[in-house]
Design a protein around this motif. Sequence first.
Motif, PDB file in Angstrom:
ATOM      1  N   LEU A  80      -2.749  10.318  -5.861  1.00  0.00           N
ATOM      2  CA  LEU A  80      -2.196  10.653  -4.553  1.00  0.00           C
ATOM      3  C   LEU A  80      -3.051  10.071  -3.435  1.00  0.00           C
ATOM      4  N   LYS A  81      -4.379  10.144  -3.596  1.00  0.00           N
ATOM      5  CA  LYS A  81      -5.278   9.565  -2.598  1.00  0.00           C
ATOM      6  C   LYS A  81      -5.054   8.063  -2.476  1.00  0.00           C
ATOM      7  N   MET A  82      -4.865   7.400  -3.608  1.00  0.00           N
ATOM      8  CA  MET A  82      -4.602   5.964  -3.595  1.00  0.00           C
ATOM      9  C   MET A  82      -3.286   5.666  -2.885  1.00  0.00           C
ATOM     10  N   GLN A  83      -2.266   6.476  -3.136  1.00  0.00           N
ATOM     11  CA  GLN A  83      -0.976   6.280  -2.483  1.00  0.00           C
ATOM     12  C   GLN A  83      -1.084   6.471  -0.974  1.00  0.00           C
ATOM     13  N   GLU A  84      -1.865   7.460  -0.557  1.00  0.00           N
ATOM     14  CA  GLU A  84      -2.049   7.698   0.876  1.00  0.00           C
ATOM     15  C   GLU A  84      -2.769   6.532   1.544  1.00  0.00           C
ATOM     16  N   ASP A  85      -3.811   6.024   0.875  1.00  0.00           N
ATOM     17  CA  ASP A  85      -4.549   4.890   1.434  1.00  0.00           C
ATOM     18  C   ASP A  85      -3.663   3.653   1.548  1.00  0.00           C
ATOM     19  N   ILE A  86      -2.878   3.408   0.505  1.00  0.00           N
ATOM     20  CA  ILE A  86      -1.967   2.251   0.535  1.00  0.00           C
ATOM     21  C   ILE A  86      -0.939   2.410   1.647  1.00  0.00           C
ATOM     22  N   SER A  87      -0.436   3.628   1.834  1.00  0.00           N
ATOM     23  CA  SER A  87       0.554   3.870   2.889  1.00  0.00           C
ATOM     24  C   SER A  87      -0.020   3.557   4.264  1.00  0.00           C
ATOM     25  N   LEU A  88      -1.259   4.001   4.504  1.00  0.00           N
ATOM     26  CA  LEU A  88      -1.899   3.707   5.788  1.00  0.00           C
ATOM     27  C   LEU A  88      -2.127   2.213   5.971  1.00  0.00           C
ATOM     28  N   ASN A 130      -0.549  -0.093   8.915  1.00  0.00           N
ATOM     29  CA  ASN A 130      -1.387  -0.925   9.782  1.00  0.00           C
ATOM     30  C   ASN A 130      -0.928  -2.373   9.761  1.00  0.00           C
ATOM     31  N   ALA A 131      -0.656  -2.900   8.556  1.00  0.00           N
ATOM     32  CA  ALA A 131      -0.191  -4.284   8.434  1.00  0.00           C
ATOM     33  C   ALA A 131       1.181  -4.463   9.083  1.00  0.00           C
ATOM     34  N   PHE A 132       2.037  -3.449   8.944  1.00  0.00           N
ATOM     35  CA  PHE A 132       3.374  -3.495   9.540  1.00  0.00           C
ATOM     36  C   PHE A 132       3.267  -3.574  11.066  1.00  0.00           C
ATOM     37  N   LEU A 133       2.441  -2.716  11.645  1.00  0.00           N
ATOM     38  CA  LEU A 133       2.280  -2.711  13.097  1.00  0.00           C
ATOM     39  C   LEU A 133       1.608  -3.984  13.594  1.00  0.00           C
ATOM     40  N   ALA A 185       5.613  -0.567  -1.818  1.00  0.00           N
ATOM     41  CA  ALA A 185       4.192  -0.650  -2.170  1.00  0.00           C
ATOM     42  C   ALA A 185       3.814   0.440  -3.169  1.00  0.00           C
ATOM     43  N   LEU A 186       4.323   1.656  -2.965  1.00  0.00           N
ATOM     44  CA  LEU A 186       3.999   2.752  -3.865  1.00  0.00           C
ATOM     45  C   LEU A 186       4.560   2.512  -5.267  1.00  0.00           C
ATOM     46  N   ASP A 187       5.656   1.761  -5.350  1.00  0.00           N
ATOM     47  CA  ASP A 187       6.273   1.485  -6.647  1.00  0.00           C
ATOM     48  C   ASP A 187       5.686   0.264  -7.341  1.00  0.00           C
ATOM     49  N   VAL A 219       6.021   8.155   5.537  1.00  0.00           N
ATOM     50  CA  VAL A 219       7.465   8.150   5.300  1.00  0.00           C
ATOM     51  C   VAL A 219       7.833   9.483   4.692  1.00  0.00           C
ATOM     52  N   PRO A 220       9.101   9.909   4.805  1.00  0.00           N
ATOM     53  CA  PRO A 220       9.520  11.179   4.209  1.00  0.00           C
ATOM     54  C   PRO A 220       9.289  11.191   2.708  1.00  0.00           C
ATOM     55  N   VAL A 221       8.860  12.341   2.196  1.00  0.00           N
ATOM     56  CA  VAL A 221       8.584  12.470   0.772  1.00  0.00           C
ATOM     57  C   VAL A 221       9.898  12.662   0.021  1.00  0.00           C
ATOM     58  N   ILE A 222      10.055  11.905  -1.081  1.00  0.00           N
ATOM     59  CA  ILE A 222      11.219  12.040  -1.937  1.00  0.00           C
ATOM     60  C   ILE A 222      10.783  12.659  -3.259  1.00  0.00           C
ATOM     61  N   THR A 223      11.358  13.762  -3.621  1.00  0.00           N
ATOM     62  CA  THR A 223      11.026  14.429  -4.875  1.00  0.00           C
ATOM     63  C   THR A 223      11.824  13.802  -5.994  1.00  0.00           C
ATOM     64  N   LYS A 224      11.073  13.283  -6.984  1.00  0.00           N
ATOM     65  CA  LYS A 224      11.749  12.647  -8.122  1.00  0.00           C
ATOM     66  C   LYS A 224      12.059  13.667  -9.195  1.00  0.00           C
TER      67      LYS A 224
END
Length: 461
Positions: free
Chosen positions: A133-141, A145-148, A37-39, A456-461
Motif C-alpha cells: 500500500l505504501k508503494m502504491q501511495e508513493d507511485i500515485s504521488l 507530480n509528473a501529470f501536473l 500505474a498501480l496495475d 483517485v477514488p478507491v475501487i474495491t475489487k
Amino acid sequence: MKINKYNSLVFAMLFGFGLSGQAQTKQWTLEECVRYALDNNITIKLSELDVKTADIDKRGALGSYLPTVNGNASHSWNIGLNVNPVTNIATTQTTQYSSLGVNANVDIYKGLQNQNAYRRASLAIVASKYQLLKMQEDISLNVANAFLQILSNKENLKVRIEQLAIDEKRLARSEEMVNAGTIPRGDLFDLKATVATDKQNITVSENNLLISKLSLAQLLQLKEFADFDVVDDTNAKDENNIMAQSPIDIYNKAKEIRTELKLAQTNLEIAEKNVSIAKGAYQPTLRGFYSFSTSASYSDRLIGADAAGNPIYVGPDPVLTQFSDNKGHNFGFQLSVPIFNGFSVRNNVERNKVSLEKSKIDLEQKSLDLQRNVYTAFTDAKGALNTYESATVSLEARQQAYNYAKEKYDVGLMNSFDFTQAQTLLTNAQSDVIRTKYDYMFKIKILEFYFGIPIVPVITK
C-alpha cells in the motif's frame, strides 16, 4: 560528436513523440494514469510478489503444528559372507533383502516457538500488505507530480507560441514602417532578434514537454508511448477545502490512517514475536515418534541336515508372508533439555532484543517524521497559495504595463528595446503564474494525501 546509448534512446523516444504529433492521440486523465500505474508498475508487481511470499511463509508456519511422516523402502544385494538380516545366520552366498518402513514425528512442546512463529508469519503478511500500500501511495504521488508537470509545460508552451505570434506580427508591421521611413532600421533588427529568441524558447518548451511526457510514460511502464498525452485539466482550486483544516487536525487524522505508521507498528510486533521465539529455545522440547518397519529375504532357508551331515535348504517364504511376519513397531517420546550451547541461544535472544529496540525507535521516528511532514506540507501549501496569488496580481499589473507600453510604442513614444523589455516582463510573469499554480496544485495533493483523501477514488475489487 559521440552519442552514448542512453542519449540515443532518449532521442529516439523524443523523435517518436514528435512524429506522432499529427496523429490522433489518446488523452489520459489523472485517474487513468494512476490506475494504470498501480496495475502495471514493476515495483508494485514486486511488492505484490512479496505478499504472496509472506502468505507461503504463513502456510509453512502452520505446517510446523503438524506431524512429519516419511516412508522408506530399500532393496539390497549381499555377496560373500554376510549375516542374513532375516535369519540372523552368517552365510557365504549372494542374498537379496528388501525392507519397508514409515516413521512419524510430532512436536508436543517446543517452548511455544511454533505458535509464536505462526503469529509472526501472520503479522508478516500484514506488514507486506502495508508495504504494498505504501508503494502504491508513493507511485500515485509520483504520477500526480509528473501529470501536473506535463500540464505546466503545456501551458508554458502555449505562452511561448502566443508570444511568437505577437512578435511576428510586430515584425511584419515594423518592416512596413521601416520601408515607409517611419522607424529606424535598428528597431527592425531588434525585433528579428526577439523573434529568433521566441523560436528558441519554443524549442526549449517543446523539449521540456516531450521529456515530461516521456517521464510519465516510463512511470506508467507504457510500451507504446509515442502517442501519449494527457487531458488539459488546469483547475487550481482547493476542491476539498483542505486548507480550512488546521495542521494539528491533519496530523491527528494522519496518525490514524498513514501507512508508514501502521507498517512501523506491525514491524514492532514482529520484532516482539522474534524475541519470544528466541526465548523459547531456553525451554525443553518434547517430541513424540513412531516408526513401522518390515523386511523380506530372498535367500534359501536352512532347515537342517541329512544323514551325511549336509545342510538342507528350501526356498524362501513368499515375500508378502515375510512382510507380514517380520513387521515391527517402535514408538515413544523424546525429551531434549538445553544445558549449554555455547551461548548461541542467549546471543540470539540478545540480538532480537536489539532489533526490538530498533523497531521501537523506528516507530517513534516515523511518528516524528509524520508530524514534521504534515506541518511542512501545510506550510508549503499555504506559501504556494500566497505565491500563486501574488504571481496572479503581478501578472495583472504586468499586463496593464504591457498594454500601456504598446500604446506608446504604436504612436512612436517608446523605442523597440524598451517595448521588448515590457513584453519580456509580461512573459516572465505569465510563466511565474503557470509555475506557481501547478506547484500549489501538487502541494494541495500532498496535504490531501496526509488527510486521507486519495489521489483517485478507491475501487474495491
